[in-house]
Design a protein around this motif. Structure first.
Motif, PDB file in Angstrom:
ATOM      1  N   PHE A 119      -5.503   4.492   1.468  1.00 33.59           N
ATOM      2  CA  PHE A 119      -6.182   4.209   0.195  1.00 33.59           C
ATOM      3  C   PHE A 119      -6.116   5.417  -0.733  1.00 33.59           C
ATOM      4  O   PHE A 119      -5.850   5.283  -1.927  1.00 33.59           O
ATOM      5  CB  PHE A 119      -7.641   3.831   0.451  1.00 33.59           C
ATOM      6  CG  PHE A 119      -7.816   2.400   0.863  1.00 33.59           C
ATOM      7  CD1 PHE A 119      -6.741   1.642   1.302  1.00 33.59           C
ATOM      8  CD2 PHE A 119      -9.063   1.785   0.808  1.00 33.59           C
ATOM      9  CE1 PHE A 119      -6.900   0.317   1.676  1.00 33.59           C
ATOM     10  CE2 PHE A 119      -9.217   0.461   1.177  1.00 33.59           C
ATOM     11  CZ  PHE A 119      -8.147  -0.270   1.612  1.00 33.59           C
ATOM     12  N   PHE A 148      -9.326  -6.993  -3.170  1.00 33.99           N
ATOM     13  CA  PHE A 148     -10.486  -6.142  -2.959  1.00 33.99           C
ATOM     14  C   PHE A 148     -11.783  -6.902  -3.250  1.00 33.99           C
ATOM     15  O   PHE A 148     -12.775  -6.772  -2.531  1.00 33.99           O
ATOM     16  CB  PHE A 148     -10.400  -4.905  -3.843  1.00 33.99           C
ATOM     17  CG  PHE A 148     -11.463  -3.908  -3.549  1.00 33.99           C
ATOM     18  CD1 PHE A 148     -11.401  -3.120  -2.402  1.00 33.99           C
ATOM     19  CD2 PHE A 148     -12.567  -3.778  -4.398  1.00 33.99           C
ATOM     20  CE1 PHE A 148     -12.406  -2.217  -2.113  1.00 33.99           C
ATOM     21  CE2 PHE A 148     -13.567  -2.865  -4.104  1.00 33.99           C
ATOM     22  CZ  PHE A 148     -13.501  -2.085  -2.966  1.00 33.99           C
ATOM     23  N   SER A 167     -12.525  -2.265   4.367  1.00 35.53           N
ATOM     24  CA  SER A 167     -11.155  -2.444   3.901  1.00 35.53           C
ATOM     25  C   SER A 167     -10.241  -1.404   4.528  1.00 35.53           C
ATOM     26  O   SER A 167      -9.156  -1.723   5.028  1.00 35.53           O
ATOM     27  CB  SER A 167     -11.092  -2.294   2.372  1.00 35.53           C
ATOM     28  OG  SER A 167     -11.982  -3.196   1.753  1.00 35.53           O
ATOM     29  N   PHE A 201       0.814  -1.213   0.000  1.00 39.15           N
ATOM     30  CA  PHE A 201       0.000   0.000   0.000  1.00 39.15           C
ATOM     31  C   PHE A 201       0.847   1.262   0.000  1.00 39.15           C
ATOM     32  O   PHE A 201       0.415   2.307   0.491  1.00 39.15           O
ATOM     33  CB  PHE A 201      -0.953  -0.015   1.191  1.00 39.15           C
ATOM     34  CG  PHE A 201      -2.030  -1.048   1.078  1.00 39.15           C
ATOM     35  CD1 PHE A 201      -3.169  -0.792   0.320  1.00 39.15           C
ATOM     36  CD2 PHE A 201      -1.904  -2.284   1.697  1.00 39.15           C
ATOM     37  CE1 PHE A 201      -4.160  -1.748   0.199  1.00 39.15           C
ATOM     38  CE2 PHE A 201      -2.899  -3.246   1.574  1.00 39.15           C
ATOM     39  CZ  PHE A 201      -4.025  -2.976   0.821  1.00 39.15           C
ATOM     40  N   LEU A 214      -1.786  -4.720 -10.240  1.00 37.10           N
ATOM     41  CA  LEU A 214      -3.136  -4.174 -10.125  1.00 37.10           C
ATOM     42  C   LEU A 214      -4.156  -5.300 -10.037  1.00 37.10           C
ATOM     43  O   LEU A 214      -5.113  -5.228  -9.259  1.00 37.10           O
ATOM     44  CB  LEU A 214      -3.446  -3.275 -11.330  1.00 37.10           C
ATOM     45  CG  LEU A 214      -2.622  -1.981 -11.417  1.00 37.10           C
ATOM     46  CD1 LEU A 214      -2.995  -1.199 -12.672  1.00 37.10           C
ATOM     47  CD2 LEU A 214      -2.843  -1.128 -10.174  1.00 37.10           C
ATOM     48  N   GLN A 238      -7.172  -1.991   7.089  1.00 39.20           N
ATOM     49  CA  GLN A 238      -5.851  -1.500   6.701  1.00 39.20           C
ATOM     50  C   GLN A 238      -5.284  -0.577   7.779  1.00 39.20           C
ATOM     51  O   GLN A 238      -4.109  -0.681   8.151  1.00 39.20           O
ATOM     52  CB  GLN A 238      -5.949  -0.751   5.363  1.00 39.20           C
ATOM     53  CG  GLN A 238      -4.682  -0.068   4.930  1.00 39.20           C
ATOM     54  CD  GLN A 238      -3.520  -1.033   4.782  1.00 39.20           C
ATOM     55  OE1 GLN A 238      -3.717  -2.191   4.446  1.00 39.20           O
ATOM     56  NE2 GLN A 238      -2.315  -0.569   5.054  1.00 39.20           N
ATOM     57  N   ALA A 285      -4.095  -6.808  -6.595  1.00 44.24           N
ATOM     58  CA  ALA A 285      -4.775  -5.923  -5.643  1.00 44.24           C
ATOM     59  C   ALA A 285      -6.282  -6.039  -5.810  1.00 44.24           C
ATOM     60  O   ALA A 285      -7.031  -6.047  -4.827  1.00 44.24           O
ATOM     61  CB  ALA A 285      -4.317  -4.480  -5.859  1.00 44.24           C
ATOM     62  N   GLU A 286      -6.697  -6.157  -7.045  1.00 42.89           N
ATOM     63  CA  GLU A 286      -8.128  -6.282  -7.318  1.00 42.89           C
ATOM     64  C   GLU A 286      -8.675  -7.598  -6.751  1.00 42.89           C
ATOM     65  O   GLU A 286      -9.809  -7.656  -6.280  1.00 42.89           O
ATOM     66  CB  GLU A 286      -8.358  -6.207  -8.829  1.00 42.89           C
ATOM     67  CG  GLU A 286      -9.798  -5.941  -9.217  1.00 42.89           C
ATOM     68  CD  GLU A 286     -10.390  -4.785  -8.417  1.00 42.89           C
ATOM     69  OE1 GLU A 286     -11.514  -4.954  -7.903  1.00 42.89           O
ATOM     70  OE2 GLU A 286      -9.742  -3.727  -8.279  1.00 42.89           O
ATOM     71  N   ARG A 325      -6.002   4.361  -4.566  1.00 40.25           N
ATOM     72  CA  ARG A 325      -7.045   3.332  -4.640  1.00 40.25           C
ATOM     73  C   ARG A 325      -8.435   3.956  -4.665  1.00 40.25           C
ATOM     74  O   ARG A 325      -9.358   3.408  -5.265  1.00 40.25           O
ATOM     75  CB  ARG A 325      -6.891   2.367  -3.461  1.00 40.25           C
ATOM     76  CG  ARG A 325      -7.869   1.221  -3.401  1.00 40.25           C
ATOM     77  CD  ARG A 325      -7.214   0.032  -2.775  1.00 40.25           C
ATOM     78  NE  ARG A 325      -6.075  -0.373  -3.567  1.00 40.25           N
ATOM     79  CZ  ARG A 325      -6.164  -1.128  -4.666  1.00 40.25           C
ATOM     80  NH1 ARG A 325      -7.340  -1.554  -5.084  1.00 40.25           N
ATOM     81  NH2 ARG A 325      -5.093  -1.437  -5.342  1.00 40.25           N
TER      82      ARG A 325
END
Lengths: 194, 194
Positions: free
Chosen positions: B166, A128, A157, A109, A121, A161, A124-125, B171
């Motif tokens: 984020f 998510f 999320s 991050f 990417l 985090q 990361a997706e 993000r």
DNA sequence: CGCTCAACTAGACATTGACTATTTTATAGA
DNA sequence: TCTATAAAATAGTCAATGTCTAGTTGAGCG
């Protein structure tokens, strides 16, 4: 296949493993490509066959991190029947990962993320969408409404985090992190937190 | 006092300012002591009179960051009368800071924090106690109960930190960050989020 | 006026990331 | 089975960096 074949055969994976270890024990700044090569027993130029850059290796590490975290969360969520328990297990998996891989989470991050490769990417997706799935299950369980899911997912999320950052930085103890996740979930479920 | 006095007289501050700029434009990894010295016009060894280490300079940057963020939040909170608005302004100040100083925020909450100097810990504590004050004001406003304040403070801090991460990582867009803060506050206040 | 000490300069060194030319070897195709 | 080819690794080089050390400057104080 002598004891030291010219072609390592597995160098990319070994490099990543060793880098992950170095990340865990020494931090990003102290992670050196040449030192990795030395530890593994290849020449200092060898890593370049697999990672054009130091940044490329770090990106690959982050990518593995996203996938590992996603699968840990999914496993956690799947380990429970009752929804609140499932959500809690997913959250705890996040914090556990952060405790065990604090520097890696920083990398995943990091604000300095110019030109992330597509695979990063995508990874990361994956994370998510895993979190999104976990939240979506709450709709079927009747505790969330469909309309609020997207924003709840983002908020959940972000909360995990943030808690992970605090735990990773030593601002709160791991047990306190679990507590925070509990509190957050209680809040999300509309229950009083004490 | 010629145009180039031997003693700079203000080098420490100028170094930090220049470093903050470099952090904002190039990221931590690319921040070089020698380059800073070159830009300022002193010898490459000059910074050592003020920062024994590269890490010492980064610590000092983080320290300034904590203090700046704390004062921005306090200013935001104080700018509103109604409590929910005040809380929102404090949260938005956090996100605004994160947008403007993403790499610095990373530095402030980096997992690799061995042996932080006392002054850095104190600055971090200043931020945390500022947030605590803002939450405490909610008790007087009648929206929070005293007993839950400590945990709410931690949770609020973590949430803002997560949202900032984020936003800093791209993000979510800055506007989305504000939205998330709104949602979080709504949740904290026990209101529906949509 | 001279002392003293912090602030700065200058030079050195090991380490690193990156680049290049070269060598080795796995493998696929004739 | 032999051979062309390309991937994988080696070795050497280079500029840049952080750190260390010894020497230099000059501001402020007694």
């Amino acid at each position: 296949m002598s004891q030291r074949p010219f072609h390592h055969g597995n160098l990319r994976t070994v490099l990543l493993d060793q880098a992950e270890l170095a990340l865990r024990t020494k931090g990003v700044e102290e992670l050196s490509l040449r030192e990795l090569a030395r530890e593994i027993g290849v020449s200092h130029g060898a890593p370049r066959s697999h990672f054009i850059d130091r940044k490329a290796l770090l990106d690959a590490l982050a990518e593995r991190g996203f996938l590992a975290l996603a699968s840990a969360m999914r496993a956690g969520a799947d380990s429970r029947i009752e929804y609140a328990e499932s959500l809690r297990a997913a959250g705890q998996a996040y914090v556990d990962f952060a405790v065990a891989n604090a520097a890696l989470l920083d990398l995943m991050f990091a604000a300095t993320m110019d030109r992330p490769p597509a695979s990063l990417l995508a990874a990361a997706e994956t994370l998510f969408s895993t979190i999104s799935d976990v939240m979506q299950a709450g709709v079927e369980a009747g505790v969330f409404r469909e309309a609020e899911i997207e924003r709840l997912t983002l908020l959940m999320s972000a909360t995990m985090q943030g808690v992970s950052t605090f735990v990773g930085a030593g601002r709160v103890l791991p047990a306190g992190g679990d507590q925070l996740i509990d509190d957050a979930i209680a809040l999300f479920l509309g229950r009083p937190i004490e």
